[in-house]
Motif scaffolding. Structure first.
Motif, PDB file in Angstrom:
ATOM      1  N   UNK A   1     -57.320 -29.313  15.319  1.00 22.61           N
ATOM      2  CA  UNK A   1     -57.153 -28.566  14.063  1.00 22.61           C
ATOM      3  C   UNK A   1     -56.874 -29.529  12.906  1.00 22.61           C
ATOM      4  N   UNK A   2     -56.024 -30.509  13.146  1.00 16.04           N
ATOM      5  CA  UNK A   2     -55.692 -31.492  12.125  1.00 16.04           C
ATOM      6  C   UNK A   2     -56.933 -32.282  11.709  1.00 16.04           C
ATOM      7  N   UNK A   3     -57.781 -32.626  12.665  1.00 15.38           N
ATOM      8  CA  UNK A   3     -59.022 -33.339  12.368  1.00 15.38           C
ATOM      9  C   UNK A   3     -59.946 -32.486  11.496  1.00 15.38           C
ATOM     10  N   UNK A   4     -60.034 -31.187  11.807  1.00 15.62           N
ATOM     11  CA  UNK A   4     -60.859 -30.281  10.998  1.00 15.62           C
ATOM     12  C   UNK A   4     -60.333 -30.206   9.571  1.00 15.62           C
ATOM     13  N   UNK A   5     -59.008 -30.147   9.422  1.00 15.18           N
ATOM     14  CA  UNK A   5     -58.402 -30.089   8.087  1.00 15.18           C
ATOM     15  C   UNK A   5     -58.728 -31.361   7.312  1.00 15.18           C
ATOM     16  N   UNK A   6     -58.601 -32.522   7.964  1.00 14.06           N
ATOM     17  CA  UNK A   6     -58.900 -33.792   7.300  1.00 14.06           C
ATOM     18  C   UNK A   6     -60.359 -33.877   6.885  1.00 14.06           C
ATOM     19  N   UNK A   7     -61.253 -33.392   7.717  1.00 10.08           N
ATOM     20  CA  UNK A   7     -62.673 -33.419   7.375  1.00 10.08           C
ATOM     21  C   UNK A   7     -62.954 -32.514   6.181  1.00 10.08           C
ATOM     22  N   UNK A   8     -62.282 -31.368   6.147  1.00 13.36           N
ATOM     23  CA  UNK A   8     -62.483 -30.452   5.024  1.00 13.36           C
ATOM     24  C   UNK A   8     -61.954 -31.065   3.739  1.00 13.36           C
ATOM     25  N   UNK A   9     -60.822 -31.745   3.813  1.00  8.51           N
ATOM     26  CA  UNK A   9     -60.252 -32.356   2.616  1.00  8.51           C
ATOM     27  C   UNK A   9     -61.029 -33.593   2.185  1.00  8.51           C
ATOM     28  N   UNK A  10     -61.731 -34.220   3.074  1.00  4.70           N
ATOM     29  CA  UNK A  10     -62.456 -35.451   2.769  1.00  4.70           C
ATOM     30  C   UNK A  10     -63.831 -35.195   2.174  1.00  4.70           C
ATOM     31  N   UNK A  11     -64.246 -33.950   2.076  1.00  5.18           N
ATOM     32  CA  UNK A  11     -65.575 -33.662   1.516  1.00  5.18           C
ATOM     33  C   UNK A  11     -65.612 -34.105   0.069  1.00  5.18           C
ATOM     34  N   UNK A  12     -66.764 -34.664  -0.336  1.00  3.91           N
ATOM     35  CA  UNK A  12     -66.937 -35.120  -1.699  1.00  3.91           C
ATOM     36  C   UNK A  12     -67.680 -34.031  -2.462  1.00  3.91           C
ATOM     37  N   UNK A  13     -66.965 -33.390  -3.341  1.00  4.82           N
ATOM     38  CA  UNK A  13     -67.551 -32.286  -4.098  1.00  4.82           C
ATOM     39  C   UNK A  13     -68.292 -32.783  -5.333  1.00  4.82           C
ATOM     40  N   UNK A  14     -68.077 -34.036  -5.739  1.00  6.45           N
ATOM     41  CA  UNK A  14     -68.682 -34.566  -6.961  1.00  6.45           C
ATOM     42  C   UNK A  14     -70.077 -35.122  -6.717  1.00  6.45           C
ATOM     43  N   UNK A  15     -70.453 -35.404  -5.499  1.00  7.63           N
ATOM     44  CA  UNK A  15     -71.762 -35.997  -5.224  1.00  7.63           C
ATOM     45  C   UNK A  15     -72.816 -34.892  -5.144  1.00  7.63           C
ATOM     46  N   UNK A  16     -73.796 -34.974  -6.025  1.00 12.34           N
ATOM     47  CA  UNK A  16     -74.851 -33.960  -5.976  1.00 12.34           C
ATOM     48  C   UNK A  16     -75.736 -34.161  -4.731  1.00 12.34           C
ATOM     49  N   UNK A  17     -76.327 -33.085  -4.282  1.00 14.09           N
ATOM     50  CA  UNK A  17     -77.155 -33.131  -3.090  1.00 14.09           C
ATOM     51  C   UNK A  17     -78.554 -33.695  -3.366  1.00 14.09           C
TER      52      UNK A  17
END
Length: 178
Positions: free
Chosen positions: A112-128
């Motif tokens: 669960x902690x790993x999933x939380x870290x992955x969610x927080x580590x997403x880069x929202x500023x990088x366009x696709x």
């Protein structure tokens, strides 16, 4: 005992010296007889010394064996006490099912902690829609700029460059004398 043997050695040396200097056969025979008696006593003392050393060795060896046996008994006693205590703790306080359950809970929490870290580590500023070829070209340009900066940094600073001034003045300042 060693002192007595050393004393007998001195006596033997005296008799040996007397044998070398004595000319009379009867006197030589008498000196030889005395020397033989001294030599017999010396050998007797040496034998006695060797026997005492052997006895002392045997006593020391037996003493060491006793000490070693006592240490072994103490070690075995301590191991038995530790074994009994460990069995008691395992029986009363540690249950394998509890340990398995705890390990499973920890694994779930870590997931669960790993999933939380992955969610927080997403880069929202990088366009696709960024093209990877464009990124590589930009990276190459940055590399070229860095190479130019390093080339400028490798140049010798002015304070380290060779001076074009003469080593010693050749004329008097102000152009004249007195």
């Amino acid at each position: 005992m060693d002192a007595k043997i050393a004393q007998l050695d001195k006596e033997l040396k005296v008799y040996r010296d007397k044998l070398k200097t004595t000319k009379s056969p009867a006197a030589k025979k008498n000196i030889q007889k005395r020397a033989m008696e001294v030599l017999k006593r010396k050998r007797m003392y040496e034998t006695q010394r060797d026997q005492l050393a052997g006895q002392q060795f045997n006593i020391d060896q037996a003493s060491f064996g006793i000490e070693s046996a006592k240490a072994t008994v103490s070690t075995i006693s301590a191991m038995k006490a530790a074994n009994t205590e460990l069995k008691t703790v395992m029986k009363n306080d540690l249950k394998i099912d509890d340990v398995d359950e705890l390990a499973d809970d920890m694994a779930e929490l870590m997931d669960e902690f790993q999933e939380i870290n992955e969610a927080l580590a997403q880069n929202f500023a990088t366009p696709d829609d960024i093209d990877e070829a464009d990124l590589e070209a930009e990276l190459d340009m940055l590399g070229d700029e860095l190479d130019e900066e390093f080339a400028e940094e490798d140049a010798v600073p002015s304070y380290l460059q060779e001076s074009t001034l003469p080593a010693q003045p050749t004329a008097i300042p102000g152009g004249g004398g007195k």
